[in-house]
Scaffold this motif. Structure first.
Motif, PDB file in Angstrom:
ATOM      1  N   ILE A   2      33.544  24.901   6.938  1.00 46.12           N
ATOM      2  CA  ILE A   2      34.805  24.808   6.217  1.00 46.12           C
ATOM      3  C   ILE A   2      35.773  23.874   6.942  1.00 46.12           C
ATOM      4  O   ILE A   2      36.774  23.439   6.388  1.00 46.12           O
ATOM      5  CB  ILE A   2      35.409  26.218   6.009  1.00 46.12           C
ATOM      6  N   TYR A   8      45.118  20.518   1.511  1.00 49.47           N
ATOM      7  CA  TYR A   8      45.318  20.187   0.112  1.00 49.47           C
ATOM      8  C   TYR A   8      46.401  19.117   0.026  1.00 49.47           C
ATOM      9  O   TYR A   8      47.373  19.156   0.772  1.00 49.47           O
ATOM     10  CB  TYR A   8      45.731  21.442  -0.662  1.00 49.47           C
ATOM     11  N   ASP A  21      41.610  19.912 -14.183  1.00 52.29           N
ATOM     12  CA  ASP A  21      40.753  20.658 -13.249  1.00 52.29           C
ATOM     13  C   ASP A  21      40.222  19.773 -12.139  1.00 52.29           C
ATOM     14  O   ASP A  21      39.060  19.849 -11.750  1.00 52.29           O
ATOM     15  CB  ASP A  21      39.591  21.347 -13.968  1.00 52.29           C
ATOM     16  N   TYR A  23      41.121  18.601  -8.174  1.00 52.65           N
ATOM     17  CA  TYR A  23      41.908  18.982  -7.012  1.00 52.65           C
ATOM     18  C   TYR A  23      41.643  17.994  -5.883  1.00 52.65           C
ATOM     19  O   TYR A  23      40.511  17.582  -5.658  1.00 52.65           O
ATOM     20  CB  TYR A  23      41.551  20.410  -6.590  1.00 52.65           C
ATOM     21  N   PHE A  40      32.737  23.749  -1.381  1.00 51.84           N
ATOM     22  CA  PHE A  40      33.534  24.278  -2.475  1.00 51.84           C
ATOM     23  C   PHE A  40      32.794  25.366  -3.232  1.00 51.84           C
ATOM     24  O   PHE A  40      33.376  26.395  -3.568  1.00 51.84           O
ATOM     25  CB  PHE A  40      33.933  23.157  -3.438  1.00 51.84           C
ATOM     26  N   GLU A  41      31.538  25.135  -3.530  1.00 52.33           N
ATOM     27  CA  GLU A  41      30.797  26.122  -4.304  1.00 52.33           C
ATOM     28  C   GLU A  41      30.576  27.409  -3.518  1.00 52.33           C
ATOM     29  O   GLU A  41      30.626  28.502  -4.081  1.00 52.33           O
ATOM     30  CB  GLU A  41      29.468  25.531  -4.763  1.00 52.33           C
ATOM     31  N   ASP A  42      30.351  27.318  -2.219  1.00 51.33           N
ATOM     32  CA  ASP A  42      30.131  28.515  -1.410  1.00 51.33           C
ATOM     33  C   ASP A  42      31.428  29.256  -1.102  1.00 51.33           C
ATOM     34  O   ASP A  42      31.492  30.476  -1.209  1.00 51.33           O
ATOM     35  CB  ASP A  42      29.429  28.158  -0.091  1.00 51.33           C
ATOM     36  N   TYR A  43      32.467  28.523  -0.741  1.00 50.09           N
ATOM     37  CA  TYR A  43      33.696  29.156  -0.276  1.00 50.09           C
ATOM     38  C   TYR A  43      34.562  29.653  -1.425  1.00 50.09           C
ATOM     39  O   TYR A  43      35.080  30.758  -1.383  1.00 50.09           O
ATOM     40  CB  TYR A  43      34.478  28.166   0.595  1.00 50.09           C
ATOM     41  N   TYR A  44      34.738  28.834  -2.470  1.00 52.19           N
ATOM     42  CA  TYR A  44      35.622  29.189  -3.571  1.00 52.19           C
ATOM     43  C   TYR A  44      34.887  29.812  -4.759  1.00 52.19           C
ATOM     44  O   TYR A  44      35.526  30.232  -5.725  1.00 52.19           O
ATOM     45  CB  TYR A  44      36.397  27.956  -4.049  1.00 52.19           C
ATOM     46  N   LYS A  45      33.563  29.847  -4.745  1.00 49.18           N
ATOM     47  CA  LYS A  45      32.753  30.445  -5.820  1.00 49.18           C
ATOM     48  C   LYS A  45      33.058  29.821  -7.181  1.00 49.18           C
ATOM     49  O   LYS A  45      33.313  30.504  -8.171  1.00 49.18           O
ATOM     50  CB  LYS A  45      32.986  31.960  -5.895  1.00 49.18           C
ATOM     51  N   VAL A  46      33.047  28.490  -7.224  1.00 48.87           N
ATOM     52  CA  VAL A  46      33.274  27.751  -8.463  1.00 48.87           C
ATOM     53  C   VAL A  46      32.123  26.775  -8.660  1.00 48.87           C
ATOM     54  O   VAL A  46      31.350  26.504  -7.748  1.00 48.87           O
ATOM     55  CB  VAL A  46      34.615  26.975  -8.436  1.00 48.87           C
ATOM     56  N   LEU A  80      36.215  20.387 -11.317  1.00 52.24           N
ATOM     57  CA  LEU A  80      35.562  21.672 -11.603  1.00 52.24           C
ATOM     58  C   LEU A  80      35.187  21.757 -13.060  1.00 52.24           C
ATOM     59  O   LEU A  80      35.771  21.153 -13.909  1.00 52.24           O
ATOM     60  CB  LEU A  80      36.506  22.826 -11.253  1.00 52.24           C
TER      61      LEU A  80
END
Length: 80
Positions: A2, A8, A21, A23, A40-46, A80
């Motif tokens: 991470i 941001y 959508d 960021y 992003f996919e692992d940490y934010y689950k998107v 996203l």
């Protein structure tokens, strides 16, 4: 892992992209698009559709009589 995401980005352009959508983040210059997508996919689950990256040029700066440059950085726009 991470650690690759630094912060941001809050600019007028990045705030307008939120409606789409998208960021914007400052990332580690060594991070690849695949690394950023995985984080992003692992940490934010998107579900990440696309990752675009770019490196803005380093800006010149002056401190008294001395000229220098700010450190260069890398930005990622995550859709996203």
């Amino acid at each position: 892992m991470i650690d690759a995401l630094k912060q941001y980005v809050l600019t007028d352009a990045s705030l307008n992209r939120i409606e789409l959508d998208q960021y914007t983040f400052d990332v580690d210059p060594r991070a690849t698009k695949a690394d950023i997508k995985r984080i992003f996919e692992d940490y934010y689950k998107v579900k990440v559709v696309r990752v675009n990256t770019y490196r803005p040029p380093a800006k010149k700066t002056r401190v008294g009589p001395y000229m220098g440059r700010r450190r260069a950085y890398k930005r990622a726009i995550v859709t996203l």
